[in-house]
Motif scaffolding. Structure first.
Motif, mmCIF file in Angstrom:
data_model
loop_
_atom_site.group_PDB
_atom_site.id
_atom_site.type_symbol
_atom_site.label_atom_id
_atom_site.label_comp_id
_atom_site.label_asym_id
_atom_site.label_seq_id
_atom_site.Cartn_x
_atom_site.Cartn_y
_atom_site.Cartn_z
ATOM 1 N N ILE A 1 -3.784 6.824 -3.541
ATOM 2 C CA ILE A 1 -3.638 5.621 -2.731
ATOM 3 C C ILE A 1 -3.393 4.498 -3.726
ATOM 4 O O ILE A 1 -4.235 4.250 -4.593
ATOM 5 N N THR A 2 -2.238 3.854 -3.615
ATOM 6 C CA THR A 2 -1.946 2.781 -4.560
ATOM 7 C C THR A 2 -1.977 1.453 -3.827
ATOM 8 O O THR A 2 -1.208 1.226 -2.899
ATOM 9 N N LEU A 3 -2.891 0.591 -4.254
ATOM 10 C CA LEU A 3 -2.996 -0.734 -3.661
ATOM 11 C C LEU A 3 -2.520 -1.717 -4.720
ATOM 12 O O LEU A 3 -3.094 -1.783 -5.804
ATOM 13 N N GLN B 1 -11.077 -6.453 -4.799
ATOM 14 C CA GLN B 1 -10.569 -5.231 -4.167
ATOM 15 C C GLN B 1 -11.229 -4.998 -2.812
ATOM 16 O O GLN B 1 -10.592 -4.558 -1.866
ATOM 17 N N LEU C 1 -9.233 4.573 2.720
ATOM 18 C CA LEU C 1 -8.648 3.300 2.321
ATOM 19 C C LEU C 1 -9.745 2.300 1.993
ATOM 20 O O LEU C 1 -9.659 1.537 1.038
ATOM 21 N N LEU D 1 0.857 -1.180 0.000
ATOM 22 C CA LEU D 1 0.000 0.000 0.000
ATOM 23 C C LEU D 1 0.893 1.230 0.000
ATOM 24 O O LEU D 1 1.849 1.315 0.758
ATOM 25 N N LYS D 2 0.578 2.135 -0.903
ATOM 26 C CA LYS D 2 1.373 3.349 -0.957
ATOM 27 C C LYS D 2 0.412 4.529 -0.970
ATOM 28 O O LYS D 2 -0.486 4.598 -1.805
ATOM 29 N N ILE E 1 -4.858 -6.208 3.375
ATOM 30 C CA ILE E 1 -4.706 -5.135 4.357
ATOM 31 C C ILE E 1 -5.907 -5.165 5.279
ATOM 32 O O ILE E 1 -7.051 -5.201 4.825
ATOM 33 N N GLU F 1 3.987 4.336 3.301
ATOM 34 C CA GLU F 1 3.717 3.078 2.628
ATOM 35 C C GLU F 1 3.709 1.969 3.667
ATOM 36 O O GLU F 1 4.299 2.085 4.734
ATOM 37 N N VAL G 1 -9.032 -5.091 1.158
ATOM 38 C CA VAL G 1 -8.928 -4.120 2.255
ATOM 39 C C VAL G 1 -10.144 -4.317 3.141
ATOM 40 O O VAL G 1 -11.275 -4.077 2.726
#
Lengths: 692, 349
Positions: A423-425, A442, A412, A354-355, A528, A388, A446
């Protein structure tokens, strides 16, 4: 008017007190054979988990047990006079005058339709026959004493116009108006943020010294009791199990329950691999299902059939001023270390999953909700968040209410979309994708564990159905049988018996409900999991078990855990890295060791100092923050923390007030502050463990 | 605050327009008009004659146009003769020359129409009857509101006590008895000459000139009791809730006496919820007024409404409906404003 001004015996003597509540079905004993005495000027702590009867004792002292409650045995003597023999008029004369009480929820304890001033003035008018003017002057003086700014304005305000911390100060002021001989504090800071709590505790201690008031301090927080009290009494299931001087009980405990309690809370010496928390097995017994003999017997490691469950256990002498309700305390080796754990060490964090970069969330609110008019104002809930999270890492997000940690979680999860930033997943940007637009994978990637397990399970759906429902949403399996099988496996995973699948949530205890919540979150093999204060609504002994479970599953599944909390003790215990937030900003980010050691961000420093630690060997630096957290609607210019920062003078010019500080990097440890290198180098550690 | 009232006022006007249009629409449906034509002109008219009678008086124009005329924003219907002279003008009253009166005559001009039953101006009738009803309502309020609050507060301050149980029974009983039952019972018990106590009079006609204890007690009581039980129940519920609140415990443990806890701490908080109900109760009272005024032959708005409805008096019906709409909306405005004063947590900028 005070009675017996010359009395010099114990202020409060409770002797073999038993209190029961009577329902149509049966008599429910709430407190049994309870004795404690409070000397003048002394602070006595009453510690125990919810339902142990500590609040009932307080209400018993106030003789306010309601229609169903009755004292069925023993006496409560206040300054030598038995309270049970007093008439209603005599009791009224003592309440609020000689015995005053401070309550758990300040907002609910103040009359919402009466001005603060009037509520305070009532006390001297009632008890000292003071006239309006004298009463007003006194109220003004007391409000100044509890260190509230602008007392005259506060007296003219209604309770809802003050913050939680200010309200609690008013409740304290109200209790102190008549200079009582005994102050009963019933969980006075539980509803408050840690830094606000630290301020209140400081105030209570100071006022106790200034007015020489005796105190009965009721709390479930051992650390808080250590900071405030001289003696402590530990209660379990309606009985006092151990009492004695603070140092005596904390360092030379002589009851298995006390020991279990200490082993289940995250002290600085605890460590998730070497010295993990030890949860107390089993559940708290219901009042009408108490076992024979020792109430703690069924959950005790040292239980011996035939002795512990034979007859009622009396309180026995275990040293000077130290009593224990255990038949075996002489035989137990109290210094034996807890069993070493065979837990595998946590796997090293892997690749980032995660970023988050430059993430912002602004809300627009209408200035006037009722009429809808006025200019819209902007609430900056999150400001430029960068971090991250790696595979199988625990990242803690720490901060007080209103710091924006829940908003971050919502983004998130896709419950909110970001105003700006990404937000990069995995390798997809999800900041603009609300949950409705996310695919099943997806969504299951999360997942969240919520704070309050009591409200987040559907009360009219069986446990099994709730988990299966999550599996359906995640598109798991091909048939209902598949999903049922998986649901049962999930119950095994969270260590709940498979029969629970057909139970309703109301038949479960708080800890069990939270396990169901965890099972639901891990149902689709989440990458996550956002855990939003997952244990703060639970009792201490249950907290350890749930925390352990969460970490165990995380280890097995290599999940990234984002652990949102305000409790630094638990964060220190379980997290790999910590992100500290204040007013929407990330003010500090680093590994657990880095954050807990200098250099600190000034806010982190205060936060660390505010956390009560139940260990007599810990020496803490006292840093009490002035004032309240500013509103996110109207944040201060420049550094968000500048209004309460004690390091502010060290920064030349008005830099703090004009410019948002840059993120400074100390080999990966990031701090958002204007302070110079030398100032950072001069910081001392807040928490130190004194040598034995 | 001023802005708030202004906005609310705008909403009131809009609501009043919608509501009156609905009433206007329903009362101006063709069967009603046909009946009107037959009662006004000749009961034995043929269908063609009815149509031409209505057409000649503008009754068959499109509904929105008729509504606009009634409001007074469109010129009234006029019929010109072959020479261009006005031979019929809706604005002209009997005895007035059609070409001498103005072109606009609607509610906005103060011309609420002409009652076919009472053969006089609707506004005059409403003013006179309205005053009578206002007197009745005033006394009803004086009896009902304090009575209901007392009942509710006494019942609610000690939940489950004997006092609570008996007062609750009383309030349930009064609410469960509609006016047309209680009114008849009251007349039978207190006013009938055969078996009754003859304390009061069974008719309130004389009260229109001169209100006395004897002639006004029964109508007031009949309306008041019905509403009283309802408000008392609401007050009790609110009071019991407040009495278990933590700030009441704070007050108790501060040493405040029970009487002062109720009066100083509980009362204001307990009144917040019932206040809205009390204000909502006024429109409901209008219902009761219709029954009671007819029952006691007291010639107020309610009695007028019955007469108007029974005799297809369209303009009078419309007039009564305007009054009702205004009463409903104004009480709601008062309730919103009063709420702000009772509850300090709500502040209007």
């Amino acid at each position: 008017m005070k009675q017996n001004p010359d009395y010099d015996g114990p202020i409060l003597e409770i002797d073999r007190l038993s209190i029961s509540f009577f329902t149509r079905l049966r008599e429910i004993p709430a407190v049994m054979d309870f004795s404690v005495s409070v000397q003048p000027g002394e602070a006595v702590g009453l510690v125990g988990e919810s339902g142990c009867g500590k609040s009932t004792v307080a209400l018993g002292v106030m003789q306010d047990l309601g229609v169903n409650g009755r004292i069925v045995g023993g006496t409560i003597k206040f300054k030598g006079r038995d309270l049970a023999e007093m008439s209603q008029a005599e009791l009224r004369d003592i309440r609020g005058n000689e015995i005053a009480m401070i309550y758990q929820e300040p907002m609910a304890s103040l009359n919402p339709a009466m001005k603060i001033g009037k509520q305070l003035m009532e006390v001297p008018i009632l008890h000292d026959g003071a006239d309006e003017q004298a009463a007003y002057d006194m109220a003004l003086q007391t409000v100044t004493d509890v260190k509230l700014p602008d007392p005259a304005r506060i007296l003219d305000a209604y309770p809802h116009q003050l913050s939680g911390g200010q309200q609690q100060r008013i409740v304290i002021a109200m209790a102190l108006m008549s200079k009582p001989s005994l102050l009963i504090l019933d969980e006075p800071t539980t509803a408050l943020d840690v830094t606000v709590e630290a301020g209140i505790v400081e105030l209570v201690k100071e006022l106790g010294v200034k007015y020489g008031t005796s105190m009965l301090f009721i709390s479930h927080n051992l650390g808080l009791v250590l900071e405030t009290c001289d003696r402590v009494c530990v209660m379990y299931s309606g009985e006092a199990v151990e009492d004695g001087a603070i140092a005596e009980v904390f360092d030379r405990m002589r009851h298995p329950y006390t020991q279990a309690l200490f082993r289940s809370i995250p002290l600085p010496s605890a460590n998730k691999t070497a010295r993990p928390l030890v949860a107390i097995p089993g559940n708290f017994p219901l009042p009408h299902e108490r076992p024979p003999g020792c109430n703690f017997g069924p959950r005790c490691d040292y239980f011996e059939a035939g002795r512990c469950d034979a007859q009622p256990i009396p309180m026995r002498d275990a040293g000077p001023g130290h009593n224990s309700r255990c038949v075996r305390f002489e035989e137990i080796d109290w210094d034996a270390p807890p069993e070493a754990s065979d837990k595998p060490p946590a796997p090293a964090p892997g690749a980032p999953v995660l970023k988050v970069s430059n993430l912002k969330k602004y809300y627009e609110v209408a200035a006037n909700a009722l009429t809808g008019g006025g200019e819209a104002r902007v609430v900056k809930a999150n400001e430029t968040i960068d971090f991250e999270a790696r595979e199988s890492e625990t990242l803690a997000i720490v901060g007080e209410s209103g710091c924006g940690k829940s908003t971050l979680a919502k983004m998130l999860m896709g419950l909110e979309t970001a105003t700006d930033g990404t937000i990069t997943l995995g390798n997809e940007e999800i900041q603009d994708k609300p949950i409705e637009d996310r695919g099943p994978s997806q969504v299951s990637d999360v997942q969240m564990v919520f704070q309050n397990p009591f409200d987040t399970l559907n009360p009219s759906m069986t446990v099994g159905r709730q988990i299966t429902r999550a599996l359906e949403v995640f598109d798991y399996g091909n048939s209902d049988d598949d999903r049922r099988q998986r649901m049962l496996q999930l119950l095994d995973l969270v260590k709940l018996p498979r029969e629970f699948a057909d139970r309703m949530p109301r038949q479960l205890s708080g800890g069990q409900k939270q396990r169901v919540g965890i099972a639901r979150a891990f149902a689709g093999d989440a990458k996550i999991v956002v855990a939003d204060e997952p244990v703060s609504a639970l009792d201490v002994s249950v907290q350890a078990a749930v925390t352990d479970l969460l970490m165990e599953i995380q280890r097995e599944h290599k999940t990234t855990l984002l652990f949102i909390s305000h409790d630094l003790s638990i964060v220190r215990y379980l997290s790999d890295r910590i992100m500290v937030m204040y007013l929407g900003h990330v003010v500090e980010l680093g590994t657990t060791e880095e954050v807990f050691a200098p250099p600190y961000h000034p806010y982190t420093e205060a936060l660390l100092s505010a956390v009560p630690i139940a260990d007599t060997h810990v020496v803490k630096k006292q840093i009490v923050l002035e004032g309240d957290i500013p509103s996110a609607m109207n944040p201060p210019p420049g550094c968000p923390f500048q209004t309460r920062c004690r390091w502010k003078e060290k920064v030349p010019g008005a830099l703090c007030e004009t410019e948002v500080p840059p993120m400074r990097n100390f080999d990966g440890h990031q701090i958002k502050c204007h302070l110079s290198e030398e100032d950072f180098a001069s910081m001392e550690p807040v928490i130190q463990i004194a040598a034995e | 605050m001023g802005l708030f009232i202004l906005r609310r006022f705008g909403v009131i006007v809009l609501t009043a327009l919608c509501l009156t249009f609905i009433v206007f629409f329903l009362t101006n449906l063709y069967p009603n008009l046909e009946k009107l034509a037959k009662t006004q002109a000749n009961a034995r008219m043929s269908d063609d004659q009815v149509v031409s009678w209505l057409d000649n008086r503008g009754y068959l124009d499109p509904m929105p146009l008729k509504y606009a005329r009634w409001l007074g924003v469109a010129p009234a219907y006029v019929r010109t003769g072959d020479d261009g002279a006005i031979v019929f003008n809706r604005c002209a009253r009997p005895g007035e020359e059609p070409d001498e009166v103005g072109r606009y005559c609607g509610v906005l001009q103060g011309n609420w129409g002409f009652s076919t039953v009472f053969r006089s101006d609707v506004l005059d009738i409403l003013a006179e009857r309205g005053w009578q009803t206002a007197k009745l309502m005033f006394w009803v309020t004086v009896v009902m509101v304090p009575g209901a609050l007392l009942l509710g507060v006494f019942a609610g301050m000690r939940e489950g006590s004997k006092l609570d149980r008996s007062l609750s029974t009383v309030s349930i009983a009064t609410t469960a008895t509609p006016e047309y039952v209680s009114g008849v019972i009251f007349i039978a018990v207190f006013a009938s000459s055969a078996v009754g106590l003859r304390w009061f009079k069974g008719t309130a006609t004389s009260a229109m000139e001169n209100i006395t204890f004897e002639n006004f007690t029964l109508p007031v009581l009949t309306v008041a009791l019905y509403g009283m039980g309802y408000i008392a129940r609401m007050t009790r519920a609110s009071m019991t809730e407040v009495m278990t609140a933590q700030y009441i415990r704070t007050a108790r443990l501060k040493g405040v006496a029970f009487r002062d806890i109720v009066l100083k701490h509980a009362l204001r908080n307990a009144l917040i919820a019932p206040f809205t109900v009390i204000m909502l109760q006024f429109p409901w009272l209008l219902n009761g007024v219709v029954i009671v005024e007819t029952l006691f032959n007291y010639k107020g708005i309610g009695w007028t409404l019955v007469q108007a409805a029974g005799n297809n008096d369209i303009e009078l019906l419309l007039g009564v409906s305007i009054i009702s709409v205004i009463v409903v909306l104004v009480t709601q405005l008062i309730s919103d404003i009063g709420y702000v004063y009772l509850n300090p947590r709500i502040r209007i900028a």
